[in-house]
Design an enzyme around this catalytic site. Structure first.
Site, PDB file in Angstrom:
ATOM      1  N   ASP A  45       0.849  -1.202   0.000  1.00  0.00           N
ATOM      2  CA  ASP A  45       0.000   0.000   0.000  1.00  0.00           C
ATOM      3  C   ASP A  45       0.884   1.251   0.000  1.00  0.00           C
ATOM      4  OD1 ASP A  45       0.903  -0.221   2.596  1.00  0.00           O
ATOM      5  OD2 ASP A  45      -1.049   0.112   3.549  1.00  0.00           O
ATOM      6  N   SER A  46       2.207   1.031   0.107  1.00  0.00           N
ATOM      7  CA  SER A  46       3.149   2.138  -0.073  1.00  0.00           C
ATOM      8  C   SER A  46       3.051   2.711  -1.477  1.00  0.00           C
ATOM      9  CB  SER A  46       4.579   1.665   0.206  1.00  0.00           C
ATOM     10  OG  SER A  46       4.884   0.515  -0.569  1.00  0.00           O
ATOM     11  N   ASP A  84      -1.101  -6.169  -0.628  1.00  0.00           N
ATOM     12  CA  ASP A  84      -1.180  -5.546   0.697  1.00  0.00           C
ATOM     13  C   ASP A  84      -2.598  -5.015   0.908  1.00  0.00           C
ATOM     14  OD1 ASP A  84       0.033  -4.811   3.018  1.00  0.00           O
ATOM     15  OD2 ASP A  84       1.164  -3.132   2.166  1.00  0.00           O
ATOM     16  N   LYS A 114      -1.291  -9.546   2.554  1.00  0.00           N
ATOM     17  CA  LYS A 114      -0.618  -9.146   3.797  1.00  0.00           C
ATOM     18  C   LYS A 114      -1.536  -8.193   4.541  1.00  0.00           C
ATOM     19  CE  LYS A 114       2.932  -5.964   3.903  1.00  0.00           C
ATOM     20  NZ  LYS A 114       2.379  -4.918   4.785  1.00  0.00           N
ATOM     21  N   GLU A 116      -1.697  -5.742   8.316  1.00  0.00           N
ATOM     22  CA  GLU A 116      -0.936  -5.198   9.439  1.00  0.00           C
ATOM     23  C   GLU A 116      -1.639  -5.474  10.771  1.00  0.00           C
ATOM     24  OE1 GLU A 116      -0.185  -0.999   8.859  1.00  0.00           O
ATOM     25  OE2 GLU A 116       0.852  -1.343   6.948  1.00  0.00           O
ATOM     26  N   GLU A 183       8.768  -4.686  10.941  1.00  0.00           N
ATOM     27  CA  GLU A 183       9.212  -3.376  10.451  1.00  0.00           C
ATOM     28  C   GLU A 183       9.565  -2.464  11.627  1.00  0.00           C
ATOM     29  OE1 GLU A 183       6.716  -1.437   7.536  1.00  0.00           O
ATOM     30  OE2 GLU A 183       7.938   0.395   7.603  1.00  0.00           O
TER      31      GLU A 183
HETATM   32  O1  KIV Z   1       3.631  -1.229   1.766  1.00  0.00           O
HETATM   33  C1  KIV Z   1       4.812  -1.593   1.880  1.00  0.00           C
HETATM   34  O2  KIV Z   1       5.669  -1.241   1.071  1.00  0.00           O
HETATM   35  C2  KIV Z   1       5.144  -2.446   3.017  1.00  0.00           C
HETATM   36  C3  KIV Z   1       6.522  -2.859   3.296  1.00  0.00           C
HETATM   37  C4  KIV Z   1       7.678  -2.287   2.742  1.00  0.00           C
HETATM   38  C5  KIV Z   1       6.731  -3.927   4.254  1.00  0.00           C
HETATM   39  O3  KIV Z   1       4.269  -2.839   3.715  1.00  0.00           O
END
Ligand code: KIV
Length: 294
Positions: A45-46, A84, A114, A116, A183
């Protein structure tokens, strides 16, 4: 051809060769990551702050994530593609969580998701697993909690907070996650977790003792915004500088007329060119005659 990486094959790597994970958000960067030998490509989600210009990750939706996950899986990487789950996509109900995770698989083509959070998120983790979708956990500095953390801060710095993280890691491993991202935690915390659980840990700002490491593609390659990078990032190239230099050279060639050269130009067969030139000359006369008649 190398065999496709899967969630079970990652789980089986616990304590073995280091797991290499990197983010990617589109087809060309996925091809690069895959050629370089990534085991896991995380469509993080980055994407929100790295690619879409937001200040944090909270703005992205399930639809936006699916758009990027599908672009990544269209590159048909050998690496496992993990989608994510964005903020609010796994917070309201188990049913909605399963539906959203299912869309990542069905519409995006991801091989796992993934999410969190630690024990607080266990019911959602269990719900997704019950739908036969592999889950990667993520604890420590969890960017979706930026407001409750009061910024992007290293987590688990005192013994009590560290103990909470260790308990979260054990609970997620017992629930059945196939890997766990750690992280922004002190290296000793990551070391104790890695030694204590039976699933691979993948660190980002968590020291060298994890079973694998992950970084953001744009940070590793220097393709990012150029703003100051977190301490845990190592930049291995300066692709943004290379891209600026390439474009400056292109623009200079445009100004000077050096581009396009013969090598970049299409030509007509000479006979067709001669006919065309005659026709256009005749057309010029005709237009001039018509103008005089008016
Ligand atoms: O969204 C992301 O990029 C991440 C990580 C780098 C672990 O969750």
């Amino acid at each position: 051809m190398a065999t496709k990486v899967t969630a079970p094959s990652i789980l089986a790597r616990k304590g073995g060769s280091k797991i290499k994970m990197v983010t990617a958000y589109d087809t060309p960067t996925t091809r690069i990551a895959d050629r370089a030998g990534a085991d896991i490509i995380l469509v993080g989600d980055s994407v929100a702050n790295v690619v879409l210009g937001y200040d944090d990750t909270l703005a992205v939706t399930v639809d936006v994530m699916i758009h990027h996950i599908a672009a990544v899986t269209r590159a048909t990487p050998n690496a496992l593609v993990v989608g994510d789950m964005p903020w609010l996509s796994y917070h309201t109900s188990e049913q909605e969580t399963i539906r959203n995770a299912g869309r990542f698989i069905q519409e995006g083509g991801a091989g796992a998701v993934k999410l969190e959070g630690g024990r607080k998120r266990l019911p959602m983790v269990a719900a997704v697993l019950s739908a036969e979708i592999p889950v990667m956990g993520h604890i420590g500095l969890t960017p979706q909690s930026v407001h409750t953390m009061g910024g992007y801060r290293v987590q688990g710095r005192d013994a009590h907070a560290a103990y909470e993280l260790i308990s979260d890691a054990h609970a997620l491993a017992d629930a059945g996650v196939f890997a766990l991202v750690l992280e922004g935690v002190p290296d000793v915390v990551a070391e104790i977790i890695t030694e204590g659980i039976s699933v691979p840990t993948i660190g980002i700002g968590a020291g060298v003792k994890c079973d694998g490491q992950v970084l953001v593609f744009h940070d590793v390659t220097g393709l990012g915004s150029g703003e100051s990078l977190p301490k845990f990032v190592k930049q291995y190239a300066q692709l943004q500088d290379d891209a600026v230099a390439a474009l400056e050279a292109f623009f200079a060639d445009v100004e000077s007329g050096a581009f396009p050269s013969e090598a970049h130009t299409y030509h007509m067969p000479p006979e067709s060119e001669a006919i065309l030139r005659n026709l256009s000359r005749d057309a010029d006369y005709l237009m001039a005659d018509e103008a005089m008649e008016q």
